[in-house]
Design a protein around this motif. Structure first.
Motif, PDB file in Angstrom:
ATOM      1  N   THR A 334      39.102  31.666  39.702  1.00  0.00           N
ATOM      2  CA  THR A 334      39.249  33.152  39.075  1.00  0.00           C
ATOM      3  C   THR A 334      39.481  33.212  37.604  1.00  0.00           C
ATOM      4  OG1 THR A 334      41.599  33.122  39.308  1.00  0.00           O
ATOM      5  CG2 THR A 334      40.568  34.056  41.139  1.00  0.00           C
ATOM      6  N   GLU A 335      39.824  32.365  36.931  1.00  0.00           N
ATOM      7  CA  GLU A 335      40.136  32.383  35.271  1.00  0.00           C
ATOM      8  C   GLU A 335      38.642  32.170  34.491  1.00  0.00           C
ATOM      9  OE1 GLU A 335      43.326  33.731  36.761  1.00  0.00           O
ATOM     10  OE2 GLU A 335      42.692  33.826  34.578  1.00  0.00           O
ATOM     11  N   TYR A 346      38.128  27.793  34.894  1.00  0.00           N
ATOM     12  CA  TYR A 346      39.019  26.510  35.388  1.00  0.00           C
ATOM     13  C   TYR A 346      38.421  26.361  36.699  1.00  0.00           C
ATOM     14  CZ  TYR A 346      43.291  24.698  37.249  1.00  0.00           C
ATOM     15  OH  TYR A 346      44.053  24.033  37.922  1.00  0.00           O
ATOM     16  N   SER A 383      46.453  28.883  34.782  1.00  0.00           N
ATOM     17  CA  SER A 383      46.500  30.130  35.103  1.00  0.00           C
ATOM     18  C   SER A 383      45.808  31.071  34.182  1.00  0.00           C
ATOM     19  CB  SER A 383      47.872  30.764  35.435  1.00  0.00           C
ATOM     20  OG  SER A 383      48.643  30.816  34.574  1.00  0.00           O
ATOM     21  N   ALA A 384      45.429  30.920  33.023  1.00  0.00           N
ATOM     22  CA  ALA A 384      45.098  31.862  31.960  1.00  0.00           C
ATOM     23  C   ALA A 384      44.304  31.035  30.942  1.00  0.00           C
ATOM     24  CB  ALA A 384      45.974  32.604  31.414  1.00  0.00           C
ATOM     25  N   ASP A 453      47.461  36.013  32.663  1.00  0.00           N
ATOM     26  CA  ASP A 453      46.473  36.003  31.746  1.00  0.00           C
ATOM     27  C   ASP A 453      47.109  36.166  30.364  1.00  0.00           C
ATOM     28  OD1 ASP A 453      43.640  38.590  31.429  1.00  0.00           O
ATOM     29  OD2 ASP A 453      43.839  36.272  30.845  1.00  0.00           O
ATOM     30  N   GLN A 499      44.830  41.049  35.039  1.00  0.00           N
ATOM     31  CA  GLN A 499      44.154  40.708  33.877  1.00  0.00           C
ATOM     32  C   GLN A 499      44.516  41.696  32.989  1.00  0.00           C
ATOM     33  OE1 GLN A 499      41.111  37.703  34.063  1.00  0.00           O
ATOM     34  NE2 GLN A 499      43.179  37.266  34.887  1.00  0.00           N
ATOM     35  N   GLY A 542      39.219  41.659  37.365  1.00  0.00           N
ATOM     36  CA  GLY A 542      38.988  41.477  36.130  1.00  0.00           C
ATOM     37  C   GLY A 542      38.846  42.854  35.358  1.00  0.00           C
ATOM     38  N   SER A 592      37.589  37.319  37.319  1.00  0.00           N
ATOM     39  CA  SER A 592      37.880  37.421  35.702  1.00  0.00           C
ATOM     40  C   SER A 592      36.306  37.886  35.266  1.00  0.00           C
ATOM     41  CB  SER A 592      38.341  36.491  35.038  1.00  0.00           C
ATOM     42  OG  SER A 592      38.493  36.608  33.660  1.00  0.00           O
ATOM     43  N   HIS A 607      34.165  34.338  42.074  1.00  0.00           N
ATOM     44  CA  HIS A 607      35.121  33.134  42.517  1.00  0.00           C
ATOM     45  C   HIS A 607      34.423  32.737  43.997  1.00  0.00           C
ATOM     46  CE1 HIS A 607      38.642  31.335  43.890  1.00  0.00           C
ATOM     47  NE2 HIS A 607      39.025  32.395  44.638  1.00  0.00           N
TER      48      HIS A 607
END
Lengths: 781, 429
Positions: A334-335, A346, A383-384, A453, A499, A542, A592, A607
């Motif tokens: 998701t990042e 990621y 995670s961010a 985030d 986010q 996002g 995101s 994602h």
């Protein structure tokens, strides 16, 4: 869990260590039913009548009958009173226990829809809230696993903690991160997602009776074991990134597994994709034909129910053989972050951050940061991410390793192509140091950070969006705690922040997964400014400023929304793009997103389709890419189907050249080589301890480090040698001895292959808060 | 400690590389361009320059390297004692199993079985002992870091000989010929009064067996004769190989890429790799290989860093003491030598392949290879060789068969009086 019907027959009395393994049965993993369209499902518990009860995060708890009919057991937040339903268990009195992670409580509810009857709110030893991730019952004792510290709290019916059981970290391991807890026959079983282990503990004294695991896909290995459940005899572990459920015995030995990793998006019928939690229900087992395990797959928005094989059938060997694919396909998470023409995303399954150069169409994957591991430059979980192209820096927040890792890119001015030697790990800042200051500012909250985030500020500082609290944490340009904001009243109270992003007016916009709201805060001190409703988008993710508006990803409806955040309380609709699906231009749980001014495109982490997609600032689909085939909107306005982008050689035009930032090592005489650290803060001198090194011969290294004024650097040294293009390091753990302040001696290194090796000299400050790297390269013939 | 303990590092590959580098350095020192005559066949004809350069790094075996961890490694009396021990069935619980049960001279010092059968059935295929002295690690998973340490392991293994060390040493004490050989080697009968003495005597037993095994080196193969003649510029060198063998050689060092792991004079890099080989019963992968033993190697009291080693701080000890167990080690097995491979079917760690044809077909098609997830790229690449190319490769592997070790070592010793036995199970005699 059927805690009232004791399923201990033949296994051993309560409180006693586990007796030998029960006889094998015909196997597990027969697919019985699928329940679709359960957005944000985190866990589900099956019932003998073929129905399930599902926990849906902020979406409450629903009962789904065998025929698909739904009724709410707990209404979505806020009316239902449960902020983040993440786990379910059967309490001894038959009520349903729902773990409310962000709410810090275990709610006990009656299934007749009467709502929350009572809550267990265990606190830590120093009076802080927990972040419960799982619950298991032994009679009236509830064992609650804390996701914020490696502790299982044994509570009585009122939620008072009567005992705390701490999971020890393995030698040379990371501080454990608990995923879930199960209890059967006197043994407490917990999953540790940081060290990829399943551990069995005695609830009486916390003694470890068995602990198994390592990161991998083979028997006895895990990739982020998330959930664990039991039928009273066997334990079922949700092996998240191996896409399977594994049945183990009370010693942790693998019995069998099932899942058949889904390869195509939305593939089901027994094939599993990113399972988060499995929960046992139905008969008391071990061989009850009504015994069931429900596996929640939020990635697919579904729950699949499995049962035991027919005992009269011959047991079949269970594995997940797959056709091997050429090359590694992308599995973006998701990042995502971007700045200028540099994009980073990621990939959880390889625990790495992929860097793309946007000057080509499709964008070229130019290098990979990280890879799984505990050393500097490696990741437990990211995670961010944040990027600052002008400063040539990328940052990755890793809550499992407990660091914010800072990287630079060594670019040589040539046309973009894949270069495994591009990443330079510059330094790492300890999250614990930041957490200590934040915890001191917010007594009562869990002591650890839950970062979701990171936003880079124009002045060089950062803001960390922290689910603990929730909080906004300001960092200075050196990644040190600067300020902390929390506890905004009224409309300013964020619940499940997803986010954050700066808008054109230097406000920090924050989305919230608990409701259709976007809030704005000051980026300098976190003060709440105002909020807007975003009707029709109950699960936002996002956020990114675009020209004349703000782009949001609607994770519930698989859409990109462009809105105007002006005076009215409701955000104004400007455009919507994307529909549910997997074809180019369609989305599945978009996450995101980031606007590239240089490219005039909005990049969206699609994602659920393992790819990135590009839209205009008015949400018109333009292109999609990942690692593999790319698609673009055809130039011919009469054509409707997406096409592959025309082949074009990457050009060196505008390519960055950052080599001057990283001067090569120089010959310092007498075998010594001198090299500046990647941050420029100090210089390392090194030489082989016993003359030139040959492949497969053990070697030693003498190392010295000095600051610019010649003082010895007070630090501890970690030495490593890796082959970035092969993706591996040494097969040995060299020993490091302090020789004198700022000088060390390394022994027992060994480079086992010829070729190019990178030597890493990682220096950590005495308080452990900061690590910086100097590096050099050798060629072994 | 003998002077041998201070000799240079016993690594055949390093010796060859050192020789090559030294030669080039010497040439440079006297102003000559480093000549193409690294020792080895020159390019030209059916060998291109790149392949010729690789072949040059694969000369015949050098002399067996010293083993500083074993002070009796090259002691004649120890070798004689080890020879007696290797073939003595009295050392096993059933009085019917000896080392030669699984490592039989008639079968290339292996046993022609998929899984070894000693007192019970094991889980791995018996490796050959031929040329073992040239290896860096021992057994398929490398759980022994020295030849003598490996020799001690089968005695107490339940499926192999199933005899505690004290019983093994008692047998030595009871057998006059063994006792005499022991005393001649070590100066006194085996000391067994305390557990520490038993352990030291047991280690010495292994060292004697290792001294014998160091004699089990093969003589030149067709490949070796070809290599030597070609390096000397002999125009008739190619007569040493058939046409198929020559083409197989070009494949081996060329497009079939076998040399990546099977390189050096012993045709093995001495390292560990995971190939995705199927389990014999076709089920999920179960044998963790190297991963399962790394911790044991590090802490084994019989390892090169331990109290029974004669070089506890030497290079072998340093590595054993610092081994890292990483998840990538799962399922890795040691690259075996290919010398005399044609004599020792079946193949791979559980004898999965009955013939060299099957082995080459696996590498060519990767059919049946285990891939547990699609995110990991395999070490191997499908070769898609033609049937003719596969035949040529197999032919070349046959050209690696060297002559048997010299007598008396290459066969059972002549005993003054046969050891008491319940019926020896030595395949082939």
């Amino acid at each position: 869990m059927a805690a009232s019907a004791c399923a201990c027959a033949g296994v051993g009395a309560h409180g006693a260590p586990q007796s030998p393994v029960p006889p094998r049965d015909a196997g597990w993993g027969v697919h019985l039913a699928t329940f679709d369209a359960l957005d944000d499902v985190r866990a589900a518990i099956p019932a003998p009548d073929g129905s399930i009860v599902a926990a849906l995060g902020a979406g409450g708890v629903v009962h789904v009958a065998k025929d698909g009919a739904r009724r709410a057991v707990v209404a979505p937040w806020p009316s239902g009173g449960i902020l983040e339903a993440v786990a379910l268990a059967r309490a001894p009195d038959g009520r349903l226990a729902v773990v409310d992670r962000a709410g810090g409580a275990v709610a006990l509810i009656a299934e007749d829809g009467a709502g929350v009857a009572s809550r267990l709110v265990p606190r830590t030893g120093d009076g802080r809230a927990m972040r419960p991730v799982g619950v298991a019952f032994d009679g009236t004792t509830a064992y609650v696993a804390d996701g914020a510290s490696p502790v299982v709290a044994a509570c009585d019916g009122a939620g008072t903690v009567i005992r705390r059981i701490t999971l020890p970290a393995p030698a040379d391991g990371l501080p454990p991160v608990l995923g879930d807890v199960a209890f059967a026959s006197g043994a407490l079983a917990v999953t540790d997602a940081a060290n990829h282990r399943v551990t069995f503990l005695s609830p009486a004294n916390g003694a470890v009776t068995a602990s198994r695991g390592d990161r991998g896909a083979f028997p006895g290995m895990w990739q982020t074991p998330a959930g664990i459940t039991t039928d009273g005899t066997w334990f079922f572990v949700t092996d998240r990134y191996n896409h399977r459920v594994v049945r183990i015995d009370a010693r942790g030995e693998t019995v069998d597994q099932w899942g058949q990793h889904a390869v195509k998006p939305r593939e089901g019928d027994g094939r599993i994709h990113y399972p988060l939690r499995a929960v046992h229900g139905g008969g008391p087992a071990p061989a009850s034909p009504a015994s069931r395990v429900a596996v929640a797959e939020p990635f697919e928005r579904r729950v699949q129910v499995f049962g035991p094989n027919d005992p009269s059938a011959a047991p079949a060997p269970r594995m997940t053989p797959l056709p091997s694919m050429d090359g590694v396909a992308s599995h973006f998470s998701t990042e995502l972050a971007l700045d200028g023409r540099t994009l980073a995303v990621y990939e959880p399954e390889s625990a790495s951050v992929l860097v793309f150069d946007l000057r080509n169409e499709p964008p070229i994957h130019v290098t990979t940061l990280g890879g799984p591991g505990r050393a500097m430059g490696q990741f437990g979980q990211v995670s961010a991410i944040a990027v600052d192209e002008a400063a040539n820096r990328l940052w990755a927040v890793d809550p499992v390793r407990g660091v914010i890792a800072e990287f630079a890119l060594l670019r040589d001015g040539r046309a973009p192509r894949f270069d495994p030697f591009m990443p330079r790990a510059v330094r790492e800042a300890s999250l614990a140091a930041i957490a200590r200051k934040a915890a001191a500012a917010t007594p009562g909250l869990p002591a650890s950070i839950h970062p979701v985030d990171l936003e880079r500020l124009p002045g060089g500082g950062f803001v960390l969006l922290d689910r603990t609290g929730p909080r906004l944490i300001g960092l200075d340009r050196d990644l040190r705690f600067a300020w902390c904001a929390h506890g905004w009243p009224g409309a300013g109270a964020m619940r499940l922040p997803a986010q954050c992003a700066l808008d054109g007016a230097a406000r920090l916009l924050v989305t919230d997964a608990a409701g259709p709201v976007v809030r704005a805060y000051s980026a300098t001190d976190g003060a709440f400014l105002r909020a807007w409703n975003v009707p029709g988008s109950p699960r936002l993710f996002g956020v990114s400023a675009v020209p004349g508006g703000v782009a949001l990803s609607d994770a519930r409806h698989d859409a990109v929304r462009i809105v105007a955040l002006g005076e009215p309380a409701d955000a104004g609709d400007l455009a919507t793009g994307g529909t549910t699906g997997s074809k180019p231009g369609e989305l599945w749980q978009p996450a995101s997103l980031a606007w590239s001014a240089a490219d005039a495109r909005l990049f969206v982490a699609d994602h659920g389709n393992h790819r990135l997609q590009c839209f205009t600032d008015r949400a018109r689909w333009e292109s999609s890419f990942g690692i593999g085939r790319a698609w673009v909107r055809p130039r011919d306005p009469g054509a409707t189907a997406p096409v592959n982008p025309p082949a074009r050689l990457p050009s060196a035009d505008g390519a960055a050249d950052t080599r001057a930032q990283f001067p090569e090592a120089t010959d310092a005489g007498d075998g010594w080589r001198a090299v500046r650290s990647n941050s420029g803060a100090f210089t390392v001198r090194w030489r082989w301890a016993g003359g030139a090194v040959k492949v497969r011969d053990p070697f030693g290294v003498e190392v010295e480090a000095r600051t610019a004024d010649g003082s010895p650097v007070a630090a501890s040294l970690r030495f490593d040698a890796v082959m970035p293009h092969h993706g591996h390091g040494m097969n040995v753990n060299p020993a490091v001895e302090d020789a004198s302040p700022g000088a060390w001696r390394v022994r027992n290194g060994l480079m086992h292959m010829p070729g190019r090796w990178e030597l890493h000299f990682d220096l950590t400050t005495p308080d452990g808060d900061r690590t910086e790297r100097a590096q050099d390269t050798v060629e072994l013939p | 400690m003998s002077a041998r303990a201070r000799t240079r590092r016993p690594r055949p590959i390093a010796l060859v590389a050192a020789g090559t580098v030294a030669c080039a350095a010497a040439c440079a020192a006297i102003g000559r361009a480093p000549h193409a005559a690294q020792p080895g066949p020159r390019p030209g004809g059916w060998l291109d320059a790149e392949t010729a350069a690789r072949v040059a790094r694969n000369p015949p075996l050098p002399p067996v390297p010293p083993d500083p961890t074993n002070r009796w490694a090259d002691d004649a009396s120890a070798a004689h004692l080890g020879h007696l021990l290797f073939f003595d069935v009295g050392l096993s619980a059933t009085q019917s199993v000896n080392c030669a049960t699984c490592h039989a001279p008639a079968y290339g010092f292996s046993d022609r079985r998929a899984l070894a059968v000693g007192v019970g059935t094991g889980t791995r295929h018996s490796m050959t002992v031929l040329n073992a002295a040239h290896q860096r690690w021992f057994t398929w998973d490398g759980r022994a870091d020295t030849l003598w340490s490996q020799a001690t392991q089968p005695f107490e293994s339940p499926a192999e000989m199933n005899t505690p060390r004290a019983t093994v040493l008692a047998h030595v004490l009871e057998d006059p010929e063994l006792l005499e050989a022991w005393t001649r080697t070590f100066g006194a009968p085996p000391a067994v009064a305390t557990p520490a003495e038993v352990d030291e005597s047991f280690a010495r037993l292994g060292k004697a067996i290792a001294a014998y095994e160091r004699k089990l080196v093969t003589g030149p193969s067709a490949y070796d004769r070809w290599w030597t003649r070609r390096a000397a510029g002999d125009p008739g060198a190619d007569q040493e190989l058939t046409d198929d063998e020559r083409r197989g050689l070009a494949l081996f060092f060329g497009k079939a890429n076998c040399f990546q792991c099977h390189h050096g004079p012993n045709f093995s890099d001495g390292e560990f790799h995971m190939l995705g080989l199927p389990e014999p019963d076709g089920g999920p992968p179960r044998d963790a290989g190297r991963y399962a033993v790394v911790d044991r190697v590090r802490t084994d009291p019989m390892n090169a860093a331990g109290p029974h080693s004669d070089d506890p701080r030497g290079p072998v000890a340093q590595v054993s003491a610092s081994l890292a167990r990483t998840p990538e080690r799962w399922g890795e097995f040691r690259t075996p030598s290919l010398r005399n491979a044609a004599e020792t079917p079946p193949y791979m760690h559980a004898g999965q392949f009955a013939s060299l044809e099957d082995v080459v077909r696996f590498y060519s098609t990767l059919e049946g290879a285990v891939a547990l997830d699609h995110h990991r790229e395999s070490v191997l690449v499908r070769l898609d060789l033609t049937a003719r190319e596969r035949r040529e490769l197999v032919a070349f592997l046959g050209a690696l068969t060297g002559t048997a070790p010299p007598l008396p070592w290459g066969d059972a010793p002549v005993r003054r009086r046969p050891a008491p036995s319940k019926g020896a199970r030595n395949p082939g005699g």
